[in-house]
Design an enzyme around this catalytic site. Structure first.
Site, PDB file in Angstrom:
ATOM      1  N   ASP A   1     -54.923 -86.763  99.884  1.00 17.04           N
ATOM      2  CA  ASP A   1     -54.716 -86.194  98.555  1.00 17.04           C
ATOM      3  C   ASP A   1     -55.994 -85.546  98.047  1.00 17.04           C
ATOM      4  OD1 ASP A   1     -52.909 -86.384  95.914  1.00 17.04           O
ATOM      5  OD2 ASP A   1     -54.989 -86.781  95.369  1.00 17.04           O
TER       6      ASP A   1
ATOM      7  N   TYR B   1     -61.445 -81.352  92.839  1.00 21.35           N
ATOM      8  CA  TYR B   1     -62.320 -82.251  93.600  1.00 21.35           C
ATOM      9  C   TYR B   1     -63.395 -81.489  94.382  1.00 21.35           C
ATOM     10  CZ  TYR B   1     -58.275 -85.314  92.753  1.00 21.35           C
ATOM     11  OH  TYR B   1     -57.231 -85.991  92.182  1.00 21.35           O
TER      12      TYR B   1
ATOM     13  N   LYS C   1     -53.671 -79.574  94.403  1.00 22.71           N
ATOM     14  CA  LYS C   1     -53.164 -79.416  93.035  1.00 22.71           C
ATOM     15  C   LYS C   1     -53.809 -78.221  92.335  1.00 22.71           C
ATOM     16  CE  LYS C   1     -53.492 -84.483  92.899  1.00 22.71           C
ATOM     17  NZ  LYS C   1     -54.774 -84.859  93.529  1.00 22.71           N
TER      18      LYS C   1
ATOM     19  N   HIS D   1     -51.531 -80.245  88.342  1.00 24.07           N
ATOM     20  CA  HIS D   1     -52.417 -81.406  88.188  1.00 24.07           C
ATOM     21  C   HIS D   1     -52.263 -82.074  86.825  1.00 24.07           C
ATOM     22  CE1 HIS D   1     -56.554 -82.960  89.744  1.00 24.07           C
ATOM     23  NE2 HIS D   1     -55.957 -83.891  89.044  1.00 24.07           N
TER      24      HIS D   1
HETATM   25  P1  NDP Z   1     -58.758 -96.146  92.892  1.00 27.98           P
HETATM   26  O1  NDP Z   1     -57.964 -97.064  92.051  1.00 27.98           O
HETATM   27  O2  NDP Z   1     -58.221 -95.704  94.204  1.00 27.98           O
HETATM   28  O3  NDP Z   1     -60.166 -96.835  93.085  1.00 27.98           O
HETATM   29  C1  NDP Z   1     -61.189 -96.279  93.857  1.00 27.98           C
HETATM   30  C2  NDP Z   1     -62.426 -97.182  93.681  1.00 27.98           C
HETATM   31  O4  NDP Z   1     -62.180 -98.466  94.239  1.00 27.98           O
HETATM   32  C3  NDP Z   1     -63.633 -96.638  94.355  1.00 27.98           C
HETATM   33  O5  NDP Z   1     -64.747 -96.940  93.546  1.00 27.98           O
HETATM   34  C4  NDP Z   1     -63.706 -97.424  95.679  1.00 27.98           C
HETATM   35  O6  NDP Z   1     -65.052 -97.552  96.057  1.00 27.98           O
HETATM   36  C5  NDP Z   1     -63.099 -98.743  95.280  1.00 27.98           C
HETATM   37  N1  NDP Z   1     -62.336 -99.366  96.366  1.00 27.98           N
HETATM   38  C6  NDP Z   1     -61.354 -98.820  97.116  1.00 27.98           C
HETATM   39  N2  NDP Z   1     -60.843 -99.715  97.987  1.00 27.98           N
HETATM   40  C7  NDP Z   1     -61.530-100.854  97.797  1.00 27.98           C
HETATM   41  C8  NDP Z   1     -61.465-102.144  98.402  1.00 27.98           C
HETATM   42  N3  NDP Z   1     -60.592-102.408  99.370  1.00 27.98           N
HETATM   43  N4  NDP Z   1     -62.321-103.099  97.957  1.00 27.98           N
HETATM   44  C9  NDP Z   1     -63.210-102.854  96.965  1.00 27.98           C
HETATM   45  N5  NDP Z   1     -63.302-101.650  96.353  1.00 27.98           N
HETATM   46  C10 NDP Z   1     -62.479-100.666  96.758  1.00 27.98           C
HETATM   47  O7  NDP Z   1     -59.105 -94.905  91.934  1.00 27.98           O
HETATM   48  P2  NDP Z   1     -59.131 -93.331  92.051  1.00 27.98           P
HETATM   49  O8  NDP Z   1     -59.288 -92.838  90.675  1.00 27.98           O
HETATM   50  O9  NDP Z   1     -60.107 -92.860  93.035  1.00 27.98           O
HETATM   51  O10 NDP Z   1     -57.661 -92.916  92.488  1.00 27.98           O
HETATM   52  C11 NDP Z   1     -57.282 -92.680  93.828  1.00 27.98           C
HETATM   53  C12 NDP Z   1     -56.978 -91.212  94.067  1.00 27.98           C
HETATM   54  O11 NDP Z   1     -56.019 -90.720  93.138  1.00 27.98           O
HETATM   55  C13 NDP Z   1     -58.153 -90.258  93.890  1.00 27.98           C
HETATM   56  O12 NDP Z   1     -59.050 -90.294  94.953  1.00 27.98           O
HETATM   57  C14 NDP Z   1     -57.425 -88.952  93.766  1.00 27.98           C
HETATM   58  O13 NDP Z   1     -57.025 -88.472  95.034  1.00 27.98           O
HETATM   59  C15 NDP Z   1     -56.227 -89.328  92.926  1.00 27.98           C
HETATM   60  N6  NDP Z   1     -56.400 -89.091  91.478  1.00 27.98           N
HETATM   61  C16 NDP Z   1     -55.524 -88.243  90.858  1.00 27.98           C
HETATM   62  C17 NDP Z   1     -55.610 -87.983  89.515  1.00 27.98           C
HETATM   63  C18 NDP Z   1     -54.629 -87.073  88.876  1.00 27.98           C
HETATM   64  O14 NDP Z   1     -54.811 -86.712  87.706  1.00 27.98           O
HETATM   65  N7  NDP Z   1     -53.585 -86.647  89.565  1.00 27.98           N
HETATM   66  C19 NDP Z   1     -56.676 -88.576  88.669  1.00 27.98           C
HETATM   67  C20 NDP Z   1     -57.538 -89.486  89.401  1.00 27.98           C
HETATM   68  C21 NDP Z   1     -57.394 -89.718  90.749  1.00 27.98           C
HETATM   69  P3  NDP Z   1     -65.630 -97.092  97.523  1.00 27.98           P
HETATM   70  O15 NDP Z   1     -65.292 -95.648  97.710  1.00 27.98           O
HETATM   71  O16 NDP Z   1     -67.078 -97.354  97.388  1.00 27.98           O
HETATM   72  O17 NDP Z   1     -64.956 -97.992  98.513  1.00 27.98           O
END
Ligand code: NDP
Length: 266
Positions: A47, A52, A81, A114
């Site tokens: 995604d 991004y 998006k 988006h």
């Molecule tokens: P998430 O809920 O996926 O959380 C991501 C965070 O959690 C990062 O800091 C990551 O750190 C940490 N993390 C992930 N897996 C683990 C684990 N197993 N243990 C401990 N920590 C963990 O949040 P996001 O906001 O990133 O959402 C996911 C995706 O959704 C985005 O990447 C994007 O593609 C999409 N998105 C879409 C939006 C929209 O408006 N349509 C808005 C926001 C996001 P680390 O990388 O250090 O592991």
């Protein structure tokens, strides 16, 4: 056994979409390498978004994975998006041209609006997505952060319903009414921020439930999503966590555990 490679949902247009994908927002380090690692682990959905600023890296990772024989193009599912500043018919077509060039793929699997704006702007943008789908450059079209009324408006005006609504969804943001609406209309809900951006992982309930299954808090939360028929795209830049987040197809939460987790949102 079902796993991250084979677990799909059927979208209402007949296309299959992976239940779990890698979110690529704010991936640190080399994005192409991260995408390649994810595909090697078994992820089949990536995604991204214009916002991004990493579509080129995502496209490169996907192309390298195909060249290496890790997966065929048809097995991979790439979402991007159109951002708020590019809404409107002509602007969206132009924005797509740029995304398409950045990704360097023969087609995009899913193109989303988006973020919603006014009904009129949403509608003009939606018409552009319909056109892109007709051209075959996009296989499926959907929306993100849309409320039911906004979905109803573009659908009624065009006769074309989004296949996906990608929204913030997690145990503390358990949007039951929106989920019911999407279920009723056969629109797949896809959770962003499924782990509350990592914030939820420290809550004792997830560790407690996880102990029973020898699973981590992240795995318990992601399992809760998929048992609610919500597909999801957790982000991690770390290979060990990508693997951890993908290992959620070999256990099942009880109804009581599901309810206890859902109660966090009340
Ligand atoms: P998430 O809920 O996926 O959380 C991501 C965070 O959690 C990062 O800091 C990551 O750190 C940490 N993390 C992930 N897996 C683990 C684990 N197993 N243990 C401990 N920590 C963990 O949040 P996001 O906001 O990133 O959402 C996911 C995706 O959704 C985005 O990447 C994007 O593609 C999409 N998105 C879409 C939006 C929209 O408006 N349509 C808005 C926001 C996001 P680390 O990388 O250090 O592991």
């Amino acid at each position: 056994m079902t796993n991250v490679k084979t677990a799909n949902v059927n979208l209402h247009n007949g296309v299959q979409m992976p239940i779990l994908g890698l979110g690529a927002f704010e991936i640190e380090g080399d994005v192409a390498d991260a995408v390649l690692s994810a595909i090697r682990i078994g992820y089949r959905l990536i995604d991204t978004a214009t916002l991004y600023n990493n579509e080129a890296g995502v496209g490169e990772g996907v192309r390298r994975a195909i060249e290496l024989g890790l997966a065929q193009r048809e097995e991979l599912f790439v979402t991007t998006k159109v951002w708020k500043s590019e809404l409107g018919y002509e602007k969206t077509l132009a924005a797509f041209d740029r995304s398409f060039a950045e990704l360097g793929l023969d087609y995009v699997d899913l193109y989303l609006i988006h973020w919603p704006d006014t009904d009129e702007l949403n509608l003009e943008t939606w018409k552009a997505l319909i056109e892109l789908q007709k051209q075959g450059r996009v296989k499926s079209i959907g929306v993100s952060n849309f409320e039911p009324e906004q979905i109803a408006y573009i659908t009624e005006q065009t006769g074309v319903k989004p296949v996906v609504n990608q929204v913030e969804y997690n145990p503390e943001r358990d949007r039951r009414e929106l989920l019911s609406y999407c279920r009723e209309h056969d629109i797949q809900l896809q959770a962003w921020g499924p782990l509350g951006k990592g914030r939820l992982l420290g809550l004792p309930l997830f560790a407690e439930i996880g102990t029973k299954y020898n699973k981590t808090p992240a795995q318990v939360i992601l399992r809760w999503h998929i048992q609610n028929d919500v597909t999801t795209i957790p982000k991690s830049s770390r290979e060990d966590r990508m693997r951890e987040n993908a290992e959620i197809f070999d256990f099942e939460l009880t109804q009581e555990e599901m309810s206890r987790i859902s109660a966090l949102g009340e």
